[in-house]
Scaffold this motif. Structure first.
Motif, short mmCIF file in Angstrom:
data_model
loop_
_atom_site.label_atom_id
_atom_site.label_comp_id
_atom_site.label_asym_id
_atom_site.label_seq_id
_atom_site.Cartn_x
_atom_site.Cartn_y
_atom_site.Cartn_z
N ALA A 1 0.84 -1.20 0.00
CA ALA A 1 0.00 0.00 0.00
C ALA A 1 0.87 1.24 0.00
CB ALA A 1 -0.92 0.01 1.22
N VAL A 2 0.39 2.28 -0.67
CA VAL A 2 1.01 3.60 -0.64
C VAL A 2 -0.12 4.60 -0.46
CG1 VAL A 2 2.43 5.31 -1.82
CG2 VAL A 2 2.85 2.87 -2.21
N SER A 3 -0.10 5.31 0.66
CA SER A 3 -1.14 6.31 0.95
C SER A 3 -0.57 7.70 0.76
CB SER A 3 -1.64 6.16 2.38
OG SER A 3 -2.45 7.25 2.76
N THR A 4 -1.19 8.48 -0.13
CA THR A 4 -0.80 9.87 -0.34
C THR A 4 -2.02 10.79 -0.26
OG1 THR A 4 -0.97 9.60 -2.75
CG2 THR A 4 1.20 9.28 -1.76
N VAL A 5 -2.91 10.51 0.71
CA VAL A 5 -4.17 11.22 0.81
C VAL A 5 -3.96 12.66 1.28
CG1 VAL A 5 -5.45 9.11 1.27
CG2 VAL A 5 -4.56 10.44 3.20
N THR A 6 -5.00 13.48 1.08
CA THR A 6 -5.01 14.87 1.52
C THR A 6 -6.02 15.04 2.66
OG1 THR A 6 -6.64 15.37 -0.19
CG2 THR A 6 -4.33 15.79 -0.73
N PRO A 7 -5.96 16.16 3.37
CA PRO A 7 -6.93 16.38 4.45
C PRO A 7 -8.33 16.65 3.92
CG PRO A 7 -5.04 17.88 4.62
CD PRO A 7 -4.99 17.26 3.27
N GLU A 8 -9.28 16.63 4.82
CA GLU A 8 -10.64 17.06 4.53
C GLU A 8 -10.92 18.28 5.41
OE1 GLU A 8 -13.18 13.85 5.47
OE2 GLU A 8 -12.43 12.53 3.90
N TYR A 9 -11.28 19.37 4.77
CA TYR A 9 -11.58 20.58 5.55
C TYR A 9 -12.33 21.55 4.65
CZ TYR A 9 -7.38 22.42 3.19
OH TYR A 9 -6.43 22.79 2.26
N PRO A 10 -13.00 22.55 5.23
CA PRO A 10 -13.75 23.53 4.43
C PRO A 10 -12.84 24.26 3.46
CG PRO A 10 -14.32 23.70 6.74
CD PRO A 10 -13.15 22.77 6.67
N ARG A 11 -13.38 24.65 2.32
CA ARG A 11 -12.56 25.28 1.29
C ARG A 11 -12.25 26.75 1.60
NH1 ARG A 11 -15.42 24.28 -4.29
NH2 ARG A 11 -17.22 24.88 -3.04
N THR A 12 -13.05 27.38 2.43
CA THR A 12 -12.84 28.79 2.74
C THR A 12 -11.76 28.94 3.81
OG1 THR A 12 -15.16 29.22 2.27
CG2 THR A 12 -13.96 30.91 3.49
N VAL A 13 -10.74 29.72 3.51
CA VAL A 13 -9.63 29.86 4.44
C VAL A 13 -10.10 30.34 5.80
CG1 VAL A 13 -7.50 31.15 4.91
CG2 VAL A 13 -7.91 30.22 2.63
N LEU A 14 -11.07 31.24 5.84
CA LEU A 14 -11.53 31.77 7.11
C LEU A 14 -12.18 30.72 7.99
CD1 LEU A 14 -12.98 35.23 5.98
CD2 LEU A 14 -10.79 34.77 7.06
N ASP A 15 -12.62 29.61 7.40
CA ASP A 15 -13.27 28.55 8.16
C ASP A 15 -12.30 27.50 8.67
OD1 ASP A 15 -15.71 29.71 7.74
OD2 ASP A 15 -16.20 28.49 5.98
N ALA B 1 -5.93 5.04 5.44
CA ALA B 1 -5.96 4.72 4.01
C ALA B 1 -4.95 3.63 3.67
CB ALA B 1 -5.69 5.98 3.18
N ALA B 2 -3.77 3.69 4.29
CA ALA B 2 -2.76 2.65 4.03
C ALA B 2 -3.22 1.30 4.56
CB ALA B 2 -1.43 3.06 4.68
N TYR B 3 -3.77 1.27 5.77
CA TYR B 3 -4.26 0.00 6.33
C TYR B 3 -5.36 -0.59 5.45
CZ TYR B 3 -1.93 1.01 10.84
OH TYR B 3 -1.02 1.25 11.84
N GLU B 4 -6.29 0.23 5.03
CA GLU B 4 -7.41 -0.27 4.25
C GLU B 4 -6.94 -0.84 2.92
OE1 GLU B 4 -10.07 3.04 4.04
OE2 GLU B 4 -10.87 2.71 6.07
N GLU B 5 -5.99 -0.15 2.29
CA GLU B 5 -5.48 -0.65 1.01
C GLU B 5 -4.70 -1.94 1.18
OE1 GLU B 5 -2.18 0.88 -2.17
OE2 GLU B 5 -3.72 2.34 -1.59
N ALA B 6 -3.95 -2.04 2.28
CA ALA B 6 -3.11 -3.22 2.51
C ALA B 6 -3.89 -4.40 3.09
CB ALA B 6 -1.96 -2.88 3.45
N GLY B 7 -5.08 -4.13 3.65
CA GLY B 7 -5.85 -5.20 4.26
C GLY B 7 -5.27 -5.67 5.58
N ILE B 8 -4.61 -4.76 6.30
CA ILE B 8 -4.07 -5.09 7.62
C ILE B 8 -4.48 -3.98 8.59
CG2 ILE B 8 -2.08 -6.26 6.58
CD1 ILE B 8 -0.35 -3.91 7.63
#
Length: 399
Positions: free
Chosen positions: A238-252, A281-288
């Motif tokens: 597995a190789v995980s290169t995910v990004t964060p999840e957050y509101p798109r507006t900088v002020l938020d 994400a890495a664990y889920e892809e690797a199944g461990i």
């Protein structure tokens, strides 16, 4: 599994301050990895370089810089940049080429020649980048930011400076056994306490240095590995290169740094800090899961941040990281050694090489070839790293 690729070779240039070009370090690491794989450079149809912003134009086209230095031979070339996650992006790119059938074998290389002191902001004005805001609005350069994280752990969980010192003592003991490490001297808790305060409560020995160094891997399809005399290689699953999840507006934005970004119920997903999402994400892809790990290599920019990684990797619940290091769980000989290489505490930062070097250590550990720092019976390991501007980095390797 269909997504497995083989690690045929691993090689590094020792970390330190050598005063040479990043290309020299990368080429030395590449030649070591090729020799480990039993391949000639002319047999390699693709090379992926992890970029450095400190090498001028050659650093921006690192793949081509390494290919030229090794000798033009017609290989496909790719250069990638993701700050401290550049090495994982390079590994992910090579893996995609292999799984797509574009190349049977790929050389991955990262190297850096770092300045003295800490890394200053680079790349110009970026008011939509929360890490740029951290630097410019808060004045929180990396050491200050590490100190804020340490203070947060002390306030929330009751961690102490003595707990942070235990991380340094543990990693220095492992690094003393690693011939590739820059710092090969065991330290005591008293040594940490006697070192100068840099960003309270963190002292000089709580924070990693900047370094020169290089690392390389030769990756291949499983079929190629078998044809070339590697019937049971270490495999990247597995190789995980995910990004964060957050509101798109900088002020938020809830925090002024991408490594602190958290989920906000986006698409009904659960609340999860960014670093934890990288590992998940890495664990889920690797199944461990974390219970399957023999070891981990994590991004210990500071001692306090290593404790955060224990929790983000699921080795323990939130707030329990200090208990693991107090009880020796993450030391050599413990249940799940973390940073048996010695970590950045022993190596320092050579940014494009870091995530690749972590996989080199997993490879040697899973082969049973790590010498005095060997984790007995190692079968599965994970790396954890991250780059500015929301670049995740985790690799799972198994044997």
């Amino acid at each position: 599994m269909l997504t497995d690729i083989a690690v045929l070779g691993a090689g590094m240039h020792p970390w330190g301050k050598w005063g040479r070009s990043f290309v020299a370090y990368g080429v030395a690491a590449a030649r070591a990895a090729l020799a480990d794989a039993g391949l000639d450079w002319r047999e390699v149809p693709s090379v992926v370089g992890a970029d450095t912003v400190r090498g001028g134009y050659p650093g921006y086209v690192a793949g081509a810089s390494f290919a030229r230095a090794l000798g033009w031979q017609g290989a496909r070339v790719t250069s990638v940049y993701a700050a401290c996650a550049s090495g994982a992006q390079a590994i992910g790119t090579a893996r995609a080429q292999i799984l797509a059938g574009l190349a049977d074998v790929v050389l991955v290389v990262g190297a850096d020649a770092a300045p003295k002191g800490f890394f200053a902001p680079a790349g110009g004005e970026r008011p939509d980048d929360p890490d740029w805001l951290r630097f410019r609005v808060l004045g929180a350069t990396n050491p200050a930011y590490f100190g804020l994280y340490a203070r947060r752990r002390m306030a929330l969980y009751g961690d102490t400076p003595e707990d942070f010192a235990r991380v340094k003592v543990k990693n220095a003991a492992a690094g003393a056994l690693n011939p590739l490490a820059r710092y090969r001297k065991a330290v005591s808790a008293d040594d940490v306490a006697a070192s100068p305060v840099v960003a309270d409560p963190l002292r000089l020995l709580d924070i990693c240095a900047t370094s020169d160094g290089g690392a390389a891997l030769v990756l291949s399809s499983m079929a190629f590995a078998r044809r070339h005399g590697h019937p049971d290689p270490v495999r990247i699953r597995a190789v995980s290169t995910v990004t964060p999840e957050y509101p798109r507006t900088v002020l938020d934005l809830p925090d002024i740094a991408t490594d602190a970004m958290v989920g906000h119920g986006v698409a009904d997903r659960p609340f999860r800090p960014f670093r934890a999402s990288i590992a998940r994400a890495a664990y889920e892809e690797a199944g461990i899961g974390p219970e399957d790990l023999s070891l981990a290599e994590v991004y210990d920019l500071s001692t306090a941040l290593e404790l955060e990684w224990y929790e983000d990797l699921g080795l323990c619940p939130a707030g329990h990281g200090a208990a693991l290091v107090r009880n020796g769980v993450t030391a050599l000989g413990g249940r799940v050694p973390v940073n048996p290489s010695g970590g950045l505490a022993s190596f320092g930062e050579a940014v494009p090489a870091q995530a690749i070097a972590q996989v080199c250590e997993l490879t040697w550990q899973l082969r049973g070839a790590a010498g005095d720092r060997q984790v007995p019976g190692a079968r599965a390991g994970i790396t954890a790293n991250q780059g500015l501007f929301g670049h995740g980095s985790a690799v799972v390797a198994v044997r």
